[in-house]
Design a protein around this motif. Structure first.
Motif, PDB file in Angstrom:
ATOM      1  N   THR A  14       0.847  -1.190   0.000  1.00 45.33           N
ATOM      2  CA  THR A  14       0.000   0.000   0.000  1.00 45.33           C
ATOM      3  C   THR A  14       0.875   1.230   0.000  1.00 45.33           C
ATOM      4  OG1 THR A  14      -0.102  -0.009   2.399  1.00 45.33           O
ATOM      5  CG2 THR A  14      -1.888  -1.134   1.256  1.00 45.33           C
ATOM      6  N   GLY A  15       0.374   2.285  -0.592  1.00 46.11           N
ATOM      7  CA  GLY A  15       1.134   3.511  -0.678  1.00 46.11           C
ATOM      8  C   GLY A  15       1.285   4.226   0.649  1.00 46.11           C
ATOM      9  N   ASN A  16       0.257   4.168   1.492  1.00 43.82           N
ATOM     10  CA  ASN A  16       0.309   4.951   2.720  1.00 43.82           C
ATOM     11  C   ASN A  16       0.771   4.166   3.942  1.00 43.82           C
ATOM     12  OD1 ASN A  16      -2.040   3.494   2.504  1.00 43.82           O
ATOM     13  ND2 ASN A  16      -3.322   4.993   3.523  1.00 43.82           N
ATOM     14  N   TYR A  17       0.828   2.841   3.883  1.00 45.38           N
ATOM     15  CA  TYR A  17       1.266   2.061   5.035  1.00 45.38           C
ATOM     16  C   TYR A  17       2.573   1.323   4.789  1.00 45.38           C
ATOM     17  CZ  TYR A  17      -3.408   2.902   6.819  1.00 45.38           C
ATOM     18  OH  TYR A  17      -4.556   3.498   7.252  1.00 45.38           O
ATOM     19  N   GLY A  18       3.068   1.347   3.568  1.00 47.46           N
ATOM     20  CA  GLY A  18       4.331   0.685   3.268  1.00 47.46           C
ATOM     21  C   GLY A  18       4.257  -0.831   3.320  1.00 47.46           C
ATOM     22  N   VAL A  19       3.075  -1.400   3.121  1.00 48.80           N
ATOM     23  CA  VAL A  19       2.906  -2.848   3.140  1.00 48.80           C
ATOM     24  C   VAL A  19       3.114  -3.381   1.731  1.00 48.80           C
ATOM     25  CG1 VAL A  19       1.274  -4.730   3.567  1.00 48.80           C
ATOM     26  CG2 VAL A  19       1.281  -2.732   5.061  1.00 48.80           C
ATOM     27  N   HIS A  20       3.960  -4.385   1.603  1.00 46.04           N
ATOM     28  CA  HIS A  20       4.225  -5.001   0.304  1.00 46.04           C
ATOM     29  C   HIS A  20       3.646  -6.409   0.323  1.00 46.04           C
ATOM     30  CE1 HIS A  20       6.740  -1.679  -0.895  1.00 46.04           C
ATOM     31  NE2 HIS A  20       7.282  -1.730   0.306  1.00 46.04           N
ATOM     32  N   THR A  21       2.611  -6.625  -0.455  1.00 41.43           N
ATOM     33  CA  THR A  21       1.928  -7.903  -0.483  1.00 41.43           C
ATOM     34  C   THR A  21       1.274  -8.075  -1.843  1.00 41.43           C
ATOM     35  OG1 THR A  21       0.314  -9.281   0.691  1.00 41.43           O
ATOM     36  CG2 THR A  21      -0.195  -6.922   0.527  1.00 41.43           C
ATOM     37  N   SER A  22       0.464  -9.097  -1.986  1.00 43.16           N
ATOM     38  CA  SER A  22      -0.277  -9.312  -3.228  1.00 43.16           C
ATOM     39  C   SER A  22      -1.695  -9.729  -2.875  1.00 43.16           C
ATOM     40  CB  SER A  22       0.400 -10.389  -4.075  1.00 43.16           C
ATOM     41  OG  SER A  22       0.272 -11.652  -3.447  1.00 43.16           O
ATOM     42  N   SER A  23      -2.589  -9.594  -3.834  1.00 45.17           N
ATOM     43  CA  SER A  23      -3.982 -10.005  -3.621  1.00 45.17           C
ATOM     44  C   SER A  23      -4.054 -11.488  -3.288  1.00 45.17           C
ATOM     45  CB  SER A  23      -4.814  -9.715  -4.873  1.00 45.17           C
ATOM     46  OG  SER A  23      -4.799  -8.351  -5.164  1.00 45.17           O
ATOM     47  N   SER A  24      -3.245 -12.296  -3.964  1.00 49.13           N
ATOM     48  CA  SER A  24      -3.308 -13.740  -3.714  1.00 49.13           C
ATOM     49  C   SER A  24      -2.818 -14.093  -2.312  1.00 49.13           C
ATOM     50  CB  SER A  24      -2.514 -14.505  -4.772  1.00 49.13           C
ATOM     51  OG  SER A  24      -1.177 -14.081  -4.795  1.00 49.13           O
ATOM     52  N   LYS A  25      -1.765 -13.430  -1.831  1.00 48.13           N
ATOM     53  CA  LYS A  25      -1.296 -13.688  -0.465  1.00 48.13           C
ATOM     54  C   LYS A  25      -2.358 -13.280   0.552  1.00 48.13           C
ATOM     55  CE  LYS A  25       3.670 -13.209  -1.159  1.00 48.13           C
ATOM     56  NZ  LYS A  25       4.851 -12.385  -0.892  1.00 48.13           N
ATOM     57  N   GLU A  26      -2.960 -12.129   0.329  1.00 53.40           N
ATOM     58  CA  GLU A  26      -3.997 -11.668   1.259  1.00 53.40           C
ATOM     59  C   GLU A  26      -5.174 -12.630   1.283  1.00 53.40           C
ATOM     60  OE1 GLU A  26      -3.811  -9.023   3.428  1.00 53.40           O
ATOM     61  OE2 GLU A  26      -1.738  -9.055   2.718  1.00 53.40           O
ATOM     62  N   PHE A  27      -5.587 -13.095   0.094  1.00 49.48           N
ATOM     63  CA  PHE A  27      -6.699 -14.034   0.026  1.00 49.48           C
ATOM     64  C   PHE A  27      -6.349 -15.323   0.760  1.00 49.48           C
ATOM     65  CE2 PHE A  27      -9.061 -17.509  -1.974  1.00 49.48           C
ATOM     66  CZ  PHE A  27     -10.352 -17.099  -1.678  1.00 49.48           C
ATOM     67  N   LEU A  28      -5.125 -15.827   0.568  1.00 50.57           N
ATOM     68  CA  LEU A  28      -4.722 -17.057   1.247  1.00 50.57           C
ATOM     69  C   LEU A  28      -4.735 -16.894   2.763  1.00 50.57           C
ATOM     70  CD1 LEU A  28      -1.805 -18.425  -0.966  1.00 50.57           C
ATOM     71  CD2 LEU A  28      -4.018 -19.491  -0.553  1.00 50.57           C
ATOM     72  N   LEU A  29      -4.296 -15.748   3.255  1.00 56.41           N
ATOM     73  CA  LEU A  29      -4.294 -15.525   4.704  1.00 56.41           C
ATOM     74  C   LEU A  29      -5.712 -15.506   5.268  1.00 56.41           C
ATOM     75  CD1 LEU A  29      -1.427 -12.897   4.923  1.00 56.41           C
ATOM     76  CD2 LEU A  29      -1.362 -15.256   5.717  1.00 56.41           C
ATOM     77  N   VAL A  30      -6.629 -14.844   4.571  1.00 54.19           N
ATOM     78  CA  VAL A  30      -8.025 -14.814   5.018  1.00 54.19           C
ATOM     79  C   VAL A  30      -8.634 -16.205   4.876  1.00 54.19           C
ATOM     80  CG1 VAL A  30     -10.327 -13.857   4.576  1.00 54.19           C
ATOM     81  CG2 VAL A  30      -8.323 -12.358   4.567  1.00 54.19           C
ATOM     82  N   LEU A  31      -8.308 -16.888   3.804  1.00 55.17           N
ATOM     83  CA  LEU A  31      -8.800 -18.246   3.579  1.00 55.17           C
ATOM     84  C   LEU A  31      -8.400 -19.156   4.736  1.00 55.17           C
ATOM     85  CD1 LEU A  31     -10.046 -20.178   1.352  1.00 55.17           C
ATOM     86  CD2 LEU A  31      -7.683 -20.619   0.718  1.00 55.17           C
ATOM     87  N   LEU A  32      -7.150 -19.044   5.186  1.00 53.25           N
ATOM     88  CA  LEU A  32      -6.702 -19.854   6.314  1.00 53.25           C
ATOM     89  C   LEU A  32      -7.477 -19.524   7.586  1.00 53.25           C
ATOM     90  CD1 LEU A  32      -2.841 -20.106   5.895  1.00 53.25           C
ATOM     91  CD2 LEU A  32      -4.556 -21.876   5.598  1.00 53.25           C
ATOM     92  N   GLU A  33      -7.801 -18.245   7.778  1.00 57.71           N
ATOM     93  CA  GLU A  33      -8.613 -17.871   8.936  1.00 57.71           C
ATOM     94  C   GLU A  33      -9.960 -18.586   8.891  1.00 57.71           C
ATOM     95  OE1 GLU A  33      -9.069 -13.647   9.172  1.00 57.71           O
ATOM     96  OE2 GLU A  33      -6.929 -13.265   9.180  1.00 57.71           O
TER      97      GLU A  33
END
Length: 196
Positions: free
Chosen positions: A1-20
């Motif tokens: 993200t531009g304002n938080y300096g987080v480097h990730t991808s949509s697929s990684k985020e989806f996998l993390l939520v999926l695991l939850e």
């Protein structure tokens, strides 16, 4: 993200939520989650892509704290959001409104993370007829498009023509549906806004 300096991808985020979702449904022994949620979790568990190595998990904190050993990095562990979703659905049902689906819950959860930036930039800078704001249009291309001819899919390489293949149409539709349903629980309040 531009304002938080987080480097990730949509697929990684989806996998993390999926695991939850999977973990919470598997750990729910009292049976208060709807059967369709549990069935969806079983399906998702069977179809789940392999996780990236732990060192590649995105952090929820700015770049400066990424390497700090403060335990604040996001882990693929249950965050109790399905219990919160159940409570929201109880309130919606009590007021005779339509309840949130699991898909809407997942999208709302994704929206609370770094994916919010992509979901917001599509309608602002990714109009099919173009955009009047050059900054928003370039941000859309940076976050959601690939340059044609790019071998690695990186927007910073390749030719000058862009492929607009990531508009997140279904995701934004489900997200909007969830926000509209949740708005039924909002309470009217006075909002103060500063001038200038």
């Amino acid at each position: 993200t531009g304002n938080y300096g987080v480097h990730t991808s949509s697929s990684k985020e989806f996998l993390l939520v999926l695991l939850e979702v999977i973990k919470q449904c598997q750990e729910n022994h009292v049976g208060n989650y709807p059967l369709e949620w549990k069935a969806a979790a079983l399906f998702l568990a069977a179809a789940q892509a392999p996780l990236p190595p732990k060192k590649d998990w995105p952090t929820e904190w700015p770049k400066e704290t990424k390497n700090a050993d403060n335990g604040r990095g996001r882990q693929p562990e249950a965050q109790e959001f399905l219990k919160e979703l159940l409570e929201i659905n109880r309130q919606l049902k009590e007021k005779k409104h339509q309840e949130l689906s699991l898909e809407e819950g997942i999208m709302l959860r994704l929206y609370t993370g770094p994916c919010f930036e992509k979901y917001n930039v599509v309608p602002r800078g990714g109009g099919l007829d173009g955009c009047d704001n050059p900054f928003l249009e370039s941000r859309f291309r940076e976050l959601c498009c690939e340059k044609k001819g790019s071998e690695d899919g990186n927007s910073s390489t390749g030719g000058d023509e862009w492929s607009e293949n990531r508009r997140y149409t279904t995701s934004i539709h489900i997200l909007t549906s969830g926000v509209v349903k949740m708005s039924k629980l909002s309470k009217a309040a006075t909002v103060y806004r500063g001038l200038g």
